[in-house]
Design a protein around this motif. Structure first.
Motif, PDB file in Angstrom:
ATOM      1  N   ALA A 293       0.831  -1.221   0.000  1.00 10.99           N
ATOM      2  CA  ALA A 293       0.000   0.000   0.000  1.00 10.99           C
ATOM      3  C   ALA A 293       0.860   1.264   0.000  1.00 10.99           C
ATOM      4  O   ALA A 293       0.588   2.222   0.720  1.00 10.99           O
ATOM      5  CB  ALA A 293      -0.966  -0.012   1.180  1.00 10.99           C
ATOM      6  N   GLY A 294       1.929   1.253  -0.778  1.00  8.26           N
ATOM      7  CA  GLY A 294       2.782   2.427  -0.886  1.00  8.26           C
ATOM      8  C   GLY A 294       3.899   2.519   0.120  1.00  8.26           C
ATOM      9  O   GLY A 294       4.744   3.401   0.022  1.00  8.26           O
ATOM     10  N   THR A 295       3.912   1.635   1.106  1.00  5.02           N
ATOM     11  CA  THR A 295       5.017   1.593   2.067  1.00  5.02           C
ATOM     12  C   THR A 295       6.065   0.627   1.542  1.00  5.02           C
ATOM     13  O   THR A 295       5.823  -0.572   1.431  1.00  5.02           O
ATOM     14  CB  THR A 295       4.540   1.141   3.457  1.00  5.02           C
ATOM     15  N   ILE A 296       7.216   1.168   1.195  1.00  6.66           N
ATOM     16  CA  ILE A 296       8.298   0.346   0.636  1.00  6.66           C
ATOM     17  C   ILE A 296       9.341   0.119   1.718  1.00  6.66           C
ATOM     18  O   ILE A 296       9.796   1.062   2.369  1.00  6.66           O
ATOM     19  CB  ILE A 296       8.928   1.036  -0.580  1.00  6.66           C
ATOM     20  N   ASN A 297       9.686  -1.141   1.924  1.00  7.52           N
ATOM     21  CA  ASN A 297      10.722  -1.535   2.872  1.00  7.52           C
ATOM     22  C   ASN A 297      11.817  -2.269   2.115  1.00  7.52           C
ATOM     23  O   ASN A 297      11.520  -3.106   1.257  1.00  7.52           O
ATOM     24  CB  ASN A 297      10.162  -2.480   3.943  1.00  7.52           C
ATOM     25  N   VAL A 298      13.059  -1.950   2.438  1.00  5.40           N
ATOM     26  CA  VAL A 298      14.212  -2.659   1.880  1.00  5.40           C
ATOM     27  C   VAL A 298      15.043  -3.136   3.057  1.00  5.40           C
ATOM     28  O   VAL A 298      15.380  -2.353   3.950  1.00  5.40           O
ATOM     29  CB  VAL A 298      15.054  -1.752   0.961  1.00  5.40           C
ATOM     30  N   VAL A 299      15.353  -4.437   3.068  1.00  3.66           N
ATOM     31  CA  VAL A 299      16.068  -5.043   4.197  1.00  3.66           C
ATOM     32  C   VAL A 299      17.261  -5.834   3.679  1.00  3.66           C
ATOM     33  O   VAL A 299      17.123  -6.644   2.751  1.00  3.66           O
ATOM     34  CB  VAL A 299      15.134  -5.980   5.004  1.00  3.66           C
ATOM     35  N   GLY A 300      18.420  -5.589   4.289  1.00  2.00           N
ATOM     36  CA  GLY A 300      19.614  -6.379   4.028  1.00  2.00           C
ATOM     37  C   GLY A 300      20.011  -7.104   5.296  1.00  2.00           C
ATOM     38  O   GLY A 300      20.091  -6.491   6.362  1.00  2.00           O
ATOM     39  N   VAL A 301      20.223  -8.408   5.179  1.00  2.00           N
ATOM     40  CA  VAL A 301      20.629  -9.238   6.323  1.00  2.00           C
ATOM     41  C   VAL A 301      22.037  -9.751   6.030  1.00  2.00           C
ATOM     42  O   VAL A 301      22.250 -10.462   5.048  1.00  2.00           O
ATOM     43  CB  VAL A 301      19.658 -10.415   6.543  1.00  2.00           C
ATOM     44  N   TYR A 302      22.973  -9.368   6.877  1.00  4.84           N
ATOM     45  CA  TYR A 302      24.372  -9.766   6.735  1.00  4.84           C
ATOM     46  C   TYR A 302      24.713 -10.717   7.871  1.00  4.84           C
ATOM     47  O   TYR A 302      24.329 -10.480   9.007  1.00  4.84           O
ATOM     48  CB  TYR A 302      25.279  -8.535   6.802  1.00  4.84           C
ATOM     49  N   LYS A 303      25.454 -11.791   7.534  1.00  2.63           N
ATOM     50  CA  LYS A 303      25.773 -12.787   8.561  1.00  2.63           C
ATOM     51  C   LYS A 303      27.246 -13.160   8.549  1.00  2.63           C
ATOM     52  O   LYS A 303      27.915 -13.113   7.522  1.00  2.63           O
ATOM     53  CB  LYS A 303      24.931 -14.046   8.363  1.00  2.63           C
ATOM     54  N   LEU A 304      27.672 -13.551   9.733  1.00  5.77           N
ATOM     55  CA  LEU A 304      28.985 -14.146   9.950  1.00  5.77           C
ATOM     56  C   LEU A 304      28.753 -15.257  10.953  1.00  5.77           C
ATOM     57  O   LEU A 304      28.649 -15.002  12.158  1.00  5.77           O
ATOM     58  CB  LEU A 304      29.984 -13.120  10.484  1.00  5.77           C
ATOM     59  N   GLY A 305      28.596 -16.486  10.475  1.00  3.40           N
ATOM     60  CA  GLY A 305      28.216 -17.589  11.364  1.00  3.40           C
ATOM     61  C   GLY A 305      26.857 -17.306  11.956  1.00  3.40           C
ATOM     62  O   GLY A 305      25.886 -17.062  11.248  1.00  3.40           O
ATOM     63  N   GLU A 306      26.786 -17.267  13.291  1.00  3.84           N
ATOM     64  CA  GLU A 306      25.527 -16.972  13.983  1.00  3.84           C
ATOM     65  C   GLU A 306      25.334 -15.476  14.239  1.00  3.84           C
ATOM     66  O   GLU A 306      24.296 -15.054  14.719  1.00  3.84           O
ATOM     67  CB  GLU A 306      25.470 -17.736  15.319  1.00  3.84           C
ATOM     68  N   GLN A 307      26.359 -14.682  13.933  1.00  2.00           N
ATOM     69  CA  GLN A 307      26.287 -13.232  14.137  1.00  2.00           C
ATOM     70  C   GLN A 307      25.517 -12.601  12.975  1.00  2.00           C
ATOM     71  O   GLN A 307      25.604 -13.064  11.847  1.00  2.00           O
ATOM     72  CB  GLN A 307      27.689 -12.635  14.210  1.00  2.00           C
TER      73      GLN A 307
END
Length: 108
Positions: A22-36
């Motif tokens: 409905a016009g709300t744009i979300n951009v998500v980046g998930v970065y990992k190092l093992g369990e971190q």
């Protein structure tokens, strides 16, 4: 720029996705190092999103004239800010020092 130029050594992009509801744009980046993990989130909606945090007031960090709210939530550091029409946040299993370095790298 809204993208950090710094992430702690070894973190790799695991997921990158966007939603448009409905016009709300979300951009998500998930970065990992093992369990971190480090999660970077941007949205074009900044109408008072709520963030879960421990007791106490957040620390306010001014970078490039923008207020960044630094909080802790059960051992996880979180930063949230609004820059123009974009709301951003960074959180994860990182130290407060690493969080500050990530934030500073957005504006360098």
């Amino acid at each position: 720029s809204v993208v950090p130029k710094y992430l702690p050594d070894g973190y790799r992009l695991e997921e990158l996705y966007s939603t448009d509801e409905a016009g709300t744009i979300n951009v998500v980046g998930v970065y990992k190092l093992g369990e971190q993990v480090v999660i970077i989130h941007y949205s074009n909606q900044h109408d008072g999103r709520l963030y879960q945090k421990d007791d106490g007031d957040p620390t306010i960090l001014f970078l490039s004239g923008i207020e960044h709210y630094i909080m802790n939530n059960s051992g996880y550091f979180l930063a949230a800010w609004v820059n123009g029409n974009i709301e951003g946040s960074v959180t994860g299993t990182i130290s407060e020092t690493e969080l500050y370095r990530i934030l500073n790298s957005i504006y360098s």
